[in-house]
Write an enzyme that holds these catalytic residues in place. Structure first.
Site, PDB file in Angstrom:
ATOM      1  N   ASP A 143      -3.411 -16.278  -2.162  1.00 25.62           N
ATOM      2  CA  ASP A 143      -3.736 -15.624  -3.433  1.00 25.62           C
ATOM      3  C   ASP A 143      -2.558 -15.026  -4.210  1.00 25.62           C
ATOM      4  OD1 ASP A 143      -3.489 -13.721  -1.392  1.00 25.62           O
ATOM      5  OD2 ASP A 143      -5.431 -12.758  -1.741  1.00 25.62           O
ATOM      6  N   ARG A 176       0.823  -1.224   0.000  1.00 26.86           N
ATOM      7  CA  ARG A 176       0.000   0.000   0.000  1.00 26.86           C
ATOM      8  C   ARG A 176       0.856   1.274   0.000  1.00 26.86           C
ATOM      9  NH1 ARG A 176      -5.552  -1.398   3.267  1.00 26.86           N
ATOM     10  NH2 ARG A 176      -5.306  -3.648   3.284  1.00 26.86           N
TER      11      ARG A 176
HETATM   12  C1  DMJ Z   1      -5.754  -5.589  -0.960  1.00 28.92           C
HETATM   13  O1  DMJ Z   1      -5.104  -4.985   0.097  1.00 28.92           O
HETATM   14  C2  DMJ Z   1      -4.799  -6.283  -1.854  1.00 28.92           C
HETATM   15  O2  DMJ Z   1      -5.409  -6.490  -3.083  1.00 28.92           O
HETATM   16  C3  DMJ Z   1      -4.329  -7.582  -1.291  1.00 28.92           C
HETATM   17  O3  DMJ Z   1      -3.428  -8.260  -2.138  1.00 28.92           O
HETATM   18  C4  DMJ Z   1      -5.503  -8.482  -1.017  1.00 28.92           C
HETATM   19  N1  DMJ Z   1      -6.526  -7.844  -0.291  1.00 28.92           N
HETATM   20  C5  DMJ Z   1      -6.840  -6.458  -0.416  1.00 28.92           C
HETATM   21  C6  DMJ Z   1      -8.128  -6.150  -1.101  1.00 28.92           C
HETATM   22  O4  DMJ Z   1      -9.097  -7.085  -1.004  1.00 28.92           O
END
Ligand code: DMJ
Length: 582
Positions: free
Chosen positions: A349, A221
């Site tokens: 993921d 972020r």
């Molecule tokens: C985000 O902070 C990023 O995409 C992260 O990789 C997964 N989750 C959140 C959004 O859902």
């Protein structure tokens, strides 16, 4: 006042733009008449001269005309078929939707049809963002401004806004919403919002607090956001902040194995495992490489890239289940927690996402990343992809911790996968990846459509045996944080295929957001998407501004290459980073 929702369609007329109407002037323009007369005199002269020519002279003129016309046609055809840098992705064949074969299908070798040399972006080639060009984009920009205004009024400088109570909320105390959302403001052409955010970062953002932060979250972020802003603006302030932050985050790699700890104290430059475990999360330690590599390239200091790349290399060496990884890894031993859950949802993921994206970021030069990605996607097809009953929708389940039994449960987070698969296919990976992407798009869309809010729950469960409906939502899983993953995939699918159905789906979801999540101070997470009167949760996540609204804006763009996927790779928090040659 609440905005209209899915059943109160917002009228959008693409032709609403003002047209340049020329005024009709009834005065006779004599110059037109004179021109007409002199034109007909010169026509008669040409005909007289032509009649005086001999047969041979006329044949020569005919031959010259025929040759000129042939050359013209050939030149035009060649120009039309020459592959343009920009439309490369678009010209790749996309197969029509068909059912993905799940069992023992021979695996096609990848055809790297788009394996062109990577494109290093020059200063003068950076995209220029001039703001919205159509009604849908204007609507999304208004949503962003509404969210930003609420945050600015009630939580400026804090991490998040609690939009119902109008209170700030802190997690890392890094002004998360400002830093995360700033490049969205830039891309939307919002100069006022961008300038006030830049000002805060320049004067107030410090990393010296004696406070633990999550290594991964701050990397994707904050570091990701600073690097994108630096790339677009070339403003050294952003790079200096990024270097300071990167330097402090480097403490996370000081483990016996080099696998980063989950928590870092930016002030003391120390790191440790979370209180509750010896383990780091696999997706977290493998989702910092784009950002650390970009920091090295921007600052000419290879230390960042080296530390992060060593993690990927180490994980490459570990045994896996056909490319699939357990969701925990021990930073002391460098080994996975045996028999931990295997999932493309929470904690798993972005391991898969960054295999492909790192390969693209480095100009397709690091082969093991591609190999691991291809093997993993085969593993997904073999062990995690199943069809629901009665309608045979394709979904991605999980393997349970301990038993490795199949669990027919899919996190909303997993809806990033179709976008990533499409991106891989556009870069030459097998056609069945695209088939899988298209089928998963339908499934993810249905998780939204199934609810009266037209919003998806955090988790969806699927029926494998005969049942009346394919999917269901447990009350405990029915909340929505207004996550971006499906909208992210809509953006990838739209840029890659040009199919406007993806825009239509995005617009339906946008209307759900406007109707159920919009509140006077911003947008709020919901406790239950299954009811028309959902309880609101009083939290506006920074990724709503950074990702959800950014991907919606890009999805609705008249120029679908506004951020061109042959030149940029988006980090996991939707911060675009330039693709390099190596
Ligand atoms: C985000 O902070 C990023 O995409 C992260 O990789 C997964 N989750 C959140 C959004 O859902």
């Amino acid at each position: 006042m609440r905005s209209p929702g899915p059943d109160t369609q917002i009228e959008v007329t693409e032709g609403d733009q003002p047209t340049d109407v020329k005024k009709w002037n009834p005065t006779i323009d004599t110059s037109i008449y004179i021109n007409d007369q002199s034109q007909s005199i010169s026509h008669r002269k040409i005909i007289r001269r032509w009649n005086r020519l001999s047969r041979l002279q006329r044949s020569i003129v005919y031959a010259v005309i025929v040759i000129a016309a042939t050359v013209g046609v050939l030149f035009y055809t060649a120009r039309e078929t020459k592959p343009e840098e920009k439309s490369n992705i678009n010209q790749l064949p996309v197969e029509p939707v068909k059912n993905l074969s799940l069992v023992n299908e021979p695996v096609a070798e990848p055809v790297l049809s788009n394996n062109k040399p990577a494109f290093e972006i020059e200063q003068n080639e950076r995209p220029v963002f001039t703001g919205p060009t159509n009604a849908k984009q204007y609507a999304v920009v208004e949503s962003f401004r509404h969210a930003w205004k609420g945050y600015k009024t009630h939580a400026w400088g804090h991490d998040n806004l609690k939009p119902l109570s109008g209170m700030p909320s802190d997690w890392f105390s890094l002004g998360l919403t400002i830093v995360d959302a700033l490049d969205t403001a830039f891309i939307m052409g919002l100069t006022e919002e961008f300038d006030e955010g830049r000002e805060w970062i320049s004067k107030e953002l410090v990393f010296t607090r004696n406070k633990d932060v999550n290594f991964f979250e701050v990397t994707i972020r904050v570091l990701g956001g600073l690097l994108t802003n630096y790339h677009y603006t070339q403003d050294e302030m952003f790079l200096k902040k990024a270097e300071d932050l990167g330097d402090r985050l480097m403490a996370a790699f000081n483990s016996p194995s080099g696998i980063p700890y989950s928590d870092v104290n930016l002030g003391t430059r120390t790191a440790h495992a979370p209180e509750w475990s010896h383990y780091s999360t696999t997706a977290e330690v493998t989702t910092v490489q784009l950002e650390f590599r970009e920091l090295s390239r921007a600052s000419n200091n290879p230390a960042f890239e080296d530390a992060a790349a060593a993690v990927s290399e180490k994980i490459h060496q570990l045994p896996k289940k056909h490319g699939l990884v357990p969701i925990f890894i021990n930073p002391n031993t460098g080994q996975f927690l045996p028999h931990a859950t295997i999932t493309l949802g929470a904690r798993g993921d972005s391991y898969y996402e960054y295999l492909l994206k790192q390969w693209l970021h480095t100009g397709k030069t690091i082969n093991y990343l591609l190999d691991d990605y291809l093997t993993a996607i085969e593993g997904v097809r073999e062990f995690l992809a199943r069809r629901s009953m009665p309608n045979k929708y394709l979904f991605i389940g999980e393997l349970l911790a301990g038993s490795e039994a199949f669990n027919p449960k899919m996190d909303h987070l997993t809806c990033f996968l179709p976008g990533t698969l499409a991106l891989g296919h556009a870069n030459g990976l097998p056609d069945w990846h695209m088939t899988m992407a298209e089928e998963l798009m339908t499934t993810c869309y249905l998780t939204y459509k199934a609810h009266p809010t037209f919003l998806a729950p955090e988790i969806t469960h699927f029926n494998l045996a005969s049942a009346t409906s394919d999917m269901y939502t447990k009350t405990a899983d029915a909340h929505s944080l207004l996550r971006p993953e499906f909208i992210e995939s809509l953006f990838y699918m739209y840029q890659i295929t040009g199919n406007t159905t993806y825009q239509d789906w995005g617009w339906q979801i946008y209307q759900g957001l406007e109707k159920y999540a919009k509140v006077p101070n911003g947008y709020t997470s919901l406790a239950n998407v299954k009811t028309e009167k959902p309880v609101q949760r009083d939290m506006m996540e920074s990724f709503f501004l950074s990702e959800t609204l950014k991907y919606l804006y890009l999805l609705f763009s008249d120029d679908r290459y506004l951020i061109d996927l042959t030149k940029y790779v988006f980090n996991s928090e939707a911060h675009p980073l330039p693709i390099h040659k190596s």
